[in-house]
Design a protein around this motif. Structure first.
Motif, PDB file in Angstrom:
ATOM      1  N   TYR A  54     -13.359 -18.878  33.733  1.00 33.47           N
ATOM      2  CA  TYR A  54     -12.828 -18.595  35.062  1.00 33.47           C
ATOM      3  C   TYR A  54     -11.452 -19.222  35.191  1.00 33.47           C
ATOM      4  N   THR A  55     -10.549 -18.516  35.835  1.00 32.97           N
ATOM      5  CA  THR A  55      -9.196 -19.031  36.019  1.00 32.97           C
ATOM      6  C   THR A  55      -9.204 -20.162  37.042  1.00 32.97           C
ATOM      7  N   VAL A  56      -8.333 -21.115  36.827  1.00 36.11           N
ATOM      8  CA  VAL A  56      -8.177 -22.192  37.806  1.00 36.11           C
ATOM      9  C   VAL A  56      -6.967 -21.919  38.698  1.00 36.11           C
ATOM     10  N   ASP A  57      -6.207 -20.901  38.356  1.00 32.36           N
ATOM     11  CA  ASP A  57      -5.024 -20.525  39.132  1.00 32.36           C
ATOM     12  C   ASP A  57      -5.434 -19.801  40.408  1.00 32.36           C
ATOM     13  N   ASP A  58      -4.587 -19.892  41.430  1.00 32.70           N
ATOM     14  CA  ASP A  58      -4.798 -19.090  42.624  1.00 32.70           C
ATOM     15  C   ASP A  58      -4.678 -17.629  42.234  1.00 32.70           C
ATOM     16  N   ARG A  59      -5.468 -16.780  42.896  1.00 31.74           N
ATOM     17  CA  ARG A  59      -5.400 -15.346  42.592  1.00 31.74           C
ATOM     18  C   ARG A  59      -4.030 -14.826  42.981  1.00 31.74           C
ATOM     19  N   SER A  60      -3.519 -13.936  42.127  1.00 34.84           N
ATOM     20  CA  SER A  60      -2.203 -13.336  42.334  1.00 34.84           C
ATOM     21  C   SER A  60      -2.137 -12.088  41.472  1.00 34.84           C
ATOM     22  N   ALA A  61      -1.035 -11.379  41.546  1.00 37.61           N
ATOM     23  CA  ALA A  61      -0.855 -10.207  40.689  1.00 37.61           C
ATOM     24  C   ALA A  61      -0.933 -10.594  39.216  1.00 37.61           C
ATOM     25  N   GLU A  62      -0.472 -11.794  38.881  1.00 36.86           N
ATOM     26  CA  GLU A  62      -0.510 -12.266  37.493  1.00 36.86           C
ATOM     27  C   GLU A  62      -1.908 -12.720  37.092  1.00 36.86           C
ATOM     28  N   HIS A  63      -2.693 -13.192  38.025  1.00 37.59           N
ATOM     29  CA  HIS A  63      -4.059 -13.657  37.810  1.00 37.59           C
ATOM     30  C   HIS A  63      -4.960 -13.005  38.861  1.00 37.59           C
ATOM     31  N   PRO A  64      -5.225 -11.691  38.713  1.00 35.62           N
ATOM     32  CA  PRO A  64      -5.929 -10.980  39.781  1.00 35.62           C
ATOM     33  C   PRO A  64      -7.411 -11.307  39.896  1.00 35.62           C
ATOM     34  N   PHE A  65      -8.037 -11.725  38.791  1.00 37.50           N
ATOM     35  CA  PHE A  65      -9.474 -11.938  38.805  1.00 37.50           C
ATOM     36  C   PHE A  65      -9.809 -13.404  38.606  1.00 37.50           C
ATOM     37  N   GLY A  66     -10.897 -13.846  39.232  1.00 37.60           N
ATOM     38  CA  GLY A  66     -11.406 -15.180  38.984  1.00 37.60           C
ATOM     39  C   GLY A  66     -12.040 -15.259  37.606  1.00 37.60           C
ATOM     40  N   LEU A  67     -12.773 -14.218  37.223  1.00 34.76           N
ATOM     41  CA  LEU A  67     -13.352 -14.129  35.893  1.00 34.76           C
ATOM     42  C   LEU A  67     -12.254 -13.711  34.930  1.00 34.76           C
ATOM     43  N   VAL A  68     -12.057 -14.491  33.897  1.00 32.96           N
ATOM     44  CA  VAL A  68     -11.097 -14.100  32.860  1.00 32.96           C
ATOM     45  C   VAL A  68     -11.755 -12.986  32.054  1.00 32.96           C
ATOM     46  N   LEU A  69     -11.108 -11.822  32.051  1.00 34.78           N
ATOM     47  CA  LEU A  69     -11.668 -10.684  31.321  1.00 34.78           C
ATOM     48  C   LEU A  69     -11.362 -10.868  29.837  1.00 34.78           C
ATOM     49  N   SER A  70     -12.345 -11.404  29.118  1.00 39.92           N
ATOM     50  CA  SER A  70     -12.179 -11.666  27.693  1.00 39.92           C
ATOM     51  C   SER A  70     -11.989 -10.359  26.927  1.00 39.92           C
ATOM     52  N   THR A  71     -11.490 -10.466  25.724  1.00 42.75           N
ATOM     53  CA  THR A  71     -11.322  -9.284  24.872  1.00 42.75           C
ATOM     54  C   THR A  71     -12.666  -8.584  24.684  1.00 42.75           C
ATOM     55  N   ALA A  72     -13.724  -9.355  24.473  1.00 42.89           N
ATOM     56  CA  ALA A  72     -15.049  -8.762  24.276  1.00 42.89           C
ATOM     57  C   ALA A  72     -15.506  -7.988  25.512  1.00 42.89           C
ATOM     58  N   LEU A  73     -15.258  -8.534  26.694  1.00 44.06           N
ATOM     59  CA  LEU A  73     -15.669  -7.857  27.919  1.00 44.06           C
ATOM     60  C   LEU A  73     -14.821  -6.608  28.166  1.00 44.06           C
ATOM     61  N   VAL A  74     -13.525  -6.704  27.931  1.00 42.56           N
ATOM     62  CA  VAL A  74     -12.646  -5.537  28.086  1.00 42.56           C
ATOM     63  C   VAL A  74     -13.046  -4.450  27.095  1.00 42.56           C
ATOM     64  N   ASP A  75     -13.342  -4.832  25.856  1.00 38.96           N
ATOM     65  CA  ASP A  75     -13.772  -3.846  24.859  1.00 38.96           C
ATOM     66  C   ASP A  75     -15.061  -3.156  25.294  1.00 38.96           C
TER      67      ASP A  75
END
Length: 184
Positions: A54-75
């Protein structure tokens, strides 16, 4: 009362087919033959073999999701999208402020997004989740926007959607309850 959503949304048959063998997949039935798959840490582990990040950054256009979409999940989402469009959506609201983000995969590729909004000054149909739902094929109806049209407002969080799915409820079930209540 707050609202939180972290889910994959697609055609109900597509999601049933892709998740039939999974222990941690619970589908919430929506209107128009769509369903949502609440994304939990247990589901991410089952789908990818790795713990979610999970991202620790505030949500933004650069970090839109709280869940980091891993390569495996995107695939995985890309693979599912070979059978039809698939969206990943997140939303979080509380005390009148919040944000939402969404992305759509189609034909094995990211087709749209990710898009993020925390201002909501554009027309409703341009809000990220509404635009993603339109790209999935959600048809306009009597509700105010695609989000409400599918019934995404019926549960307030992931636990609610898990209970919804485990009880095999549909958005139509809630509509029928309202109709019964109004007729009394």
């Amino acid at each position: 009362m707050g609202y939180q959503l972290s889910a994959v949304i697609a055609d109900a048959d597509l999601l049933r087919e892709q998740t039939a063998e999974l222990d941690h997949a619970v589908l919430g039935e929506l209107r128009q033959d769509f369903a949502l798959l609440p994304v939990t840490p247990q589901l991410v582990v089952e789908l990818t073999g790795s713990l979610p990040d999970y991202t620790v950054d505030d949500r933004s256009a650069e970090h839109p999701f709280g869940l980091v979409l891993s390569t495996a999940l995107v695939d995985l989402l890309s693979g599912w999208s070979r059978s039809g469009p698939v969206a990943y959506a997140e939303a979080e609201f509380g005390g009148g402020v919040g944000h939402q983000a969404a992305a759509v995969w189609l034909g094995g590729e990211l087709a749209w997004g990710p898009r993020f909004d925390d201002v909501f000054d554009a027309p409703r149909d341009q809000w990220p989740i509404n635009e993603a739902l339109t790209r999935l094929g959600v048809e306009p109806g009597t509700w105010i926007d695609p989000f409400a049209e599918l019934g995404l407002h019926l549960e307030r969080n992931t636990d609610g959607w898990l209970a919804h799915g485990r009880r095999r409820l549909s958005a139509d079930y809630w509509d029928e309850l309202v109709e019964q209540w109004e007729n009394q």
